[in-house]
Design an enzyme around this catalytic site. Structure first.
Site, mmCIF file in Angstrom:
data_model
loop_
_atom_site.group_PDB
_atom_site.id
_atom_site.type_symbol
_atom_site.label_atom_id
_atom_site.label_comp_id
_atom_site.label_asym_id
_atom_site.label_seq_id
_atom_site.Cartn_x
_atom_site.Cartn_y
_atom_site.Cartn_z
ATOM 1 N N ASP A 1 0.872 -1.281 -0.184
ATOM 2 C CA ASP A 1 -0.038 0.051 -0.104
ATOM 3 C C ASP A 1 0.938 1.401 -0.067
ATOM 4 O O ASP A 1 1.762 1.582 0.857
ATOM 5 C CB ASP A 1 -1.016 -0.061 1.227
ATOM 6 C CG ASP A 1 -2.143 1.179 1.115
ATOM 7 O OD1 ASP A 1 -2.429 1.318 0.046
ATOM 8 O OD2 ASP A 1 -2.608 1.483 1.992
ATOM 9 N N HIS B 1 -3.652 14.159 0.475
ATOM 10 C CA HIS B 1 -3.876 13.356 1.518
ATOM 11 C C HIS B 1 -2.660 13.469 2.654
ATOM 12 O O HIS B 1 -3.089 13.678 3.850
ATOM 13 C CB HIS B 1 -4.167 11.944 1.369
ATOM 14 C CG HIS B 1 -4.201 11.037 2.352
ATOM 15 N ND1 HIS B 1 -5.353 11.162 3.147
ATOM 16 C CD2 HIS B 1 -3.477 10.126 2.807
ATOM 17 C CE1 HIS B 1 -5.307 9.854 4.159
ATOM 18 N NE2 HIS B 1 -4.003 9.235 3.800
ATOM 19 N N ARG C 1 1.012 17.340 12.766
ATOM 20 C CA ARG C 1 2.289 18.189 13.036
ATOM 21 C C ARG C 1 1.851 19.776 12.719
ATOM 22 O O ARG C 1 2.467 20.374 11.703
ATOM 23 C CB ARG C 1 3.381 17.712 12.007
ATOM 24 C CG ARG C 1 3.653 16.204 12.434
ATOM 25 C CD ARG C 1 5.148 15.899 11.463
ATOM 26 N NE ARG C 1 4.893 16.201 10.171
ATOM 27 C CZ ARG C 1 4.142 15.117 9.261
ATOM 28 N NH1 ARG C 1 3.750 14.025 9.978
ATOM 29 N NH2 ARG C 1 3.831 15.205 8.137
ATOM 30 N N GLU D 1 -10.359 4.271 3.506
ATOM 31 C CA GLU D 1 -9.367 4.807 2.781
ATOM 32 C C GLU D 1 -9.868 4.444 1.423
ATOM 33 O O GLU D 1 -9.685 3.243 0.932
ATOM 34 C CB GLU D 1 -8.090 4.297 2.972
ATOM 35 C CG GLU D 1 -7.337 4.922 4.264
ATOM 36 C CD GLU D 1 -5.926 4.637 4.651
ATOM 37 O OE1 GLU D 1 -5.162 3.987 3.463
ATOM 38 O OE2 GLU D 1 -5.445 5.343 5.509
ATOM 39 N N GLU E 1 -9.395 3.990 -2.319
ATOM 40 C CA GLU E 1 -8.190 3.764 -3.105
ATOM 41 C C GLU E 1 -8.317 3.238 -4.380
ATOM 42 O O GLU E 1 -9.323 2.537 -4.896
ATOM 43 C CB GLU E 1 -7.167 2.967 -2.142
ATOM 44 C CG GLU E 1 -6.764 3.551 -0.889
ATOM 45 C CD GLU E 1 -5.529 2.723 -0.326
ATOM 46 O OE1 GLU E 1 -4.736 1.954 -0.960
ATOM 47 O OE2 GLU E 1 -5.551 2.759 1.066
ATOM 48 N N ASP F 1 -9.046 0.294 1.976
ATOM 49 C CA ASP F 1 -8.178 -0.323 2.862
ATOM 50 C C ASP F 1 -8.447 0.267 4.416
ATOM 51 O O ASP F 1 -8.122 1.367 4.831
ATOM 52 C CB ASP F 1 -6.552 0.522 2.649
ATOM 53 C CG ASP F 1 -5.465 -0.512 3.539
ATOM 54 O OD1 ASP F 1 -5.769 -1.782 3.671
ATOM 55 O OD2 ASP F 1 -4.445 0.244 3.657
ATOM 56 N N ARG G 1 -7.552 3.996 13.201
ATOM 57 C CA ARG G 1 -6.719 5.135 13.362
ATOM 58 C C ARG G 1 -5.927 5.179 14.694
ATOM 59 O O ARG G 1 -4.823 5.631 14.997
ATOM 60 C CB ARG G 1 -7.406 6.505 13.182
ATOM 61 C CG ARG G 1 -7.934 6.589 11.779
ATOM 62 C CD ARG G 1 -6.872 6.512 10.783
ATOM 63 N NE ARG G 1 -7.418 6.828 9.475
ATOM 64 C CZ ARG G 1 -6.549 6.853 8.132
ATOM 65 N NH1 ARG G 1 -5.370 6.535 8.238
ATOM 66 N NH2 ARG G 1 -7.256 6.990 7.061
ATOM 67 N N GLN H 1 -3.541 2.504 15.077
ATOM 68 C CA GLN H 1 -2.355 2.878 14.321
ATOM 69 C C GLN H 1 -1.365 4.000 14.887
ATOM 70 O O GLN H 1 -0.182 3.908 14.717
ATOM 71 C CB GLN H 1 -2.786 3.456 12.727
ATOM 72 C CG GLN H 1 -1.554 4.061 11.863
ATOM 73 C CD GLN H 1 -2.336 4.347 10.404
ATOM 74 O OE1 GLN H 1 -3.485 4.310 10.459
ATOM 75 N NE2 GLN H 1 -1.582 4.709 9.752
ATOM 76 N N LYS I 1 -3.942 -1.615 10.394
ATOM 77 C CA LYS I 1 -4.312 -1.739 8.822
ATOM 78 C C LYS I 1 -4.363 -3.383 8.320
ATOM 79 O O LYS I 1 -5.099 -3.338 7.382
ATOM 80 C CB LYS I 1 -3.134 -1.331 8.131
ATOM 81 C CG LYS I 1 -2.893 0.257 8.595
ATOM 82 C CD LYS I 1 -3.926 1.228 7.820
ATOM 83 C CE LYS I 1 -3.525 1.472 6.365
ATOM 84 N NZ LYS I 1 -4.462 2.660 5.818
ATOM 85 N N THR J 1 -8.657 -5.490 3.919
ATOM 86 C CA THR J 1 -8.517 -4.801 2.798
ATOM 87 C C THR J 1 -9.670 -5.441 1.873
ATOM 88 O O THR J 1 -9.602 -6.218 1.455
ATOM 89 C CB THR J 1 -7.285 -4.621 2.192
ATOM 90 O OG1 THR J 1 -6.377 -4.334 3.349
ATOM 91 C CG2 THR J 1 -6.918 -3.948 1.130
ATOM 92 N N GLU K 1 -9.800 12.929 7.391
ATOM 93 C CA GLU K 1 -9.471 14.251 6.477
ATOM 94 C C GLU K 1 -10.841 14.846 6.483
ATOM 95 O O GLU K 1 -11.052 15.956 6.651
ATOM 96 C CB GLU K 1 -9.023 14.287 5.073
ATOM 97 C CG GLU K 1 -7.824 13.374 5.115
ATOM 98 C CD GLU K 1 -7.343 13.153 3.712
ATOM 99 O OE1 GLU K 1 -7.003 14.012 2.856
ATOM 100 O OE2 GLU K 1 -7.560 12.121 3.121
#
Length: 403
Positions: free
Chosen positions: A114, A121, A130, A187, A189, A221, A225, A228, A241, A245, A349
């Protein structure tokens, strides 16, 4: 000019028209144990086992292993059978209604990788985690970042997804606890199915990517969170993760996407020669429009054309160290996100890490997924003559965690 099939009930605007011909694996009610390769055409599935020896199999892997010349030959044979009226009598008995068959995982997954190929993103997550710093890490525009996933938990669309358990620790908590994920996410994808195996030590240059990428599918996927966030430093994704999937059941041949090729976004950072875009076959960006639904409501429309890294660059980097390819390898793009809030491909997001929950039409809100929620992702791409190429759907419903 777009091709035309002799089938009377396949409209020109069908997402599974003659210019598509995606591959899948199906069973019928009268033979539930007999898996067969099928090719979608309009509302039908062509039982393709008698069309070519490589299609007389329960999975696509023999076709994948045969390589690009065989893929071209098989596709030409299928196209001829479905466009030449002379074949009607022989082919009509092989057509089954698509809504009357059961679809399965179309290939045995060899390895799964992946990537993290969307600048939008990656930048959004950088701003979330951050704040006040550069949103992208220093390496991001120099190489396609990725990780190796778990092939054994790749499942076909429609397979329920059990909420995973693991260690989680909120910032305000003194110690971690074990339990169900509280921040289950999606996710959206795009996945790439690999054939044309290579030997160890043999990298695949950009200009040879199309010799090894057989086709394209949709991927969700699923991501925990909170698991993770606690586990990923310093080695990256693991239990957050690897639990599931989901992939769509139809693999769209790369050859069906010639009209969808576009240039990738402009580069503002020089690339090392093995990643520098110079594919003589044309640009490797793809104009694929995704749509994400949560419990039937559209919550996002991510544009794959905005992806910074192309499938050719992902494959070139994935094999640059000499890692071999096997028939049935799957690599995915990572979350597809665009520049606008309505084009983000993950709840982290869309809700800005849960701080801005989305409101669904029934008045309920979501920061992350709840038990019973169903997520469905669809997509189309430009085809020849103004047609659209459809990818089908990848869907899954969340089941409660096992006690």
């Amino acid at each position: 000019m777009a091709l035309r099939s002799w089938l009377d009930d396949v409209p020109e605007d069908s997402p599974f028209g003659i210019s598509n011909l995606p591959y899948g694996v199906f069973t019928t009610a009268d033979a539930p144990q007999r898996r067969r390769i099928g090719v979608a055409i309009g509302p039908y599935v062509l039982d393709a086992g008698t069309v070519h020896p490589l299609l007389d199999a329960p999975v696509l892997n023999p076709l994948l292993a045969a390589g690009r010349p065989a893929w071209t030959e098989v596709r030409a044979r299928l196209t001829g059978l479905l466009t030449d009226e002379a074949h009607r009598a022989a082919v009509e008995p092989l057509l089954l209604r698509r809504d009357e068959v059961t679809l399965h995982l179309p290939f045995e997954v060899a390895d799964y990788v992946d990537f993290y190929a969307s600048e939008h993103h990656a930048a959004n997550l950088g701003r979330i985690f951050r704040p006040g710093s550069e949103p992208l890490t220093p390496n991001w525009k120099h190489l396609p970042i990725g990780y190796h996933g778990r092939a054994g938990t790749v499942v076909v669309s429609g397979t329920p997804v059990t909420r995973p358990c693991g260690q989680r620790k909120a910032p305000a908590e003194d110690a971690p606890a074990f339990g169900p994920s509280r921040r289950l996410d999606i996710e959206a994808e795009v996945g790439f199915v690999v054939g044309g195996p290579t030997a160890m030590g043999e990298p695949v240059p950009l200009e040879e990517a199309d010799d090894h990428v057989f086709g394209v599918c949709l991927v969700n996927d699923w991501s925990a969170r909170d698991l993770q966030a606690w586990e990923y430093v310093p080695l990256g994704p693991f239990l957050g993760k690897s639990f599931a999937t989901s992939v769509s059941p139809w693999i769209v041949p790369l050859d069906a996407l010639r009209s969808a090729r576009v240039a990738p976004p402009p580069r503002d950072t020089g690339l090392l020669p093995y990643l520098a875009d110079r594919d003589p076959a044309g640009p490797a960006g793809l104009d694929i429009s995704l749509e994400v639904r949560l419990n039937g409501a559209v919550i996002s429309r991510p544009p794959f054309a905005a992806m910074y890294w192309t499938y050719a660059q992902m494959l070139a980097h994935m094999t640059a160290n000499g890692a071999s390819l096997r028939a049935g390898d799957l690599f995915a793009s990572g979350t597809v996100s665009g520049p606008d809030p309505g084009t983000r491909g993950a709840l982290i997001e869309l809700t800005w890490n849960g701080e801005q929950p989305i409101v669904l039409p029934d008045g309920t809100t979501r920061a992350f997924l709840e038990d019973g929620d169903e997520v469905a992702i669809t997509a189309t791409a430009p085809g020849p003559g103004g047609t659209r190429i459809g990818f089908g759907e990848v869907a899954g419903r969340v089941r409660p965690a096992r006690s």
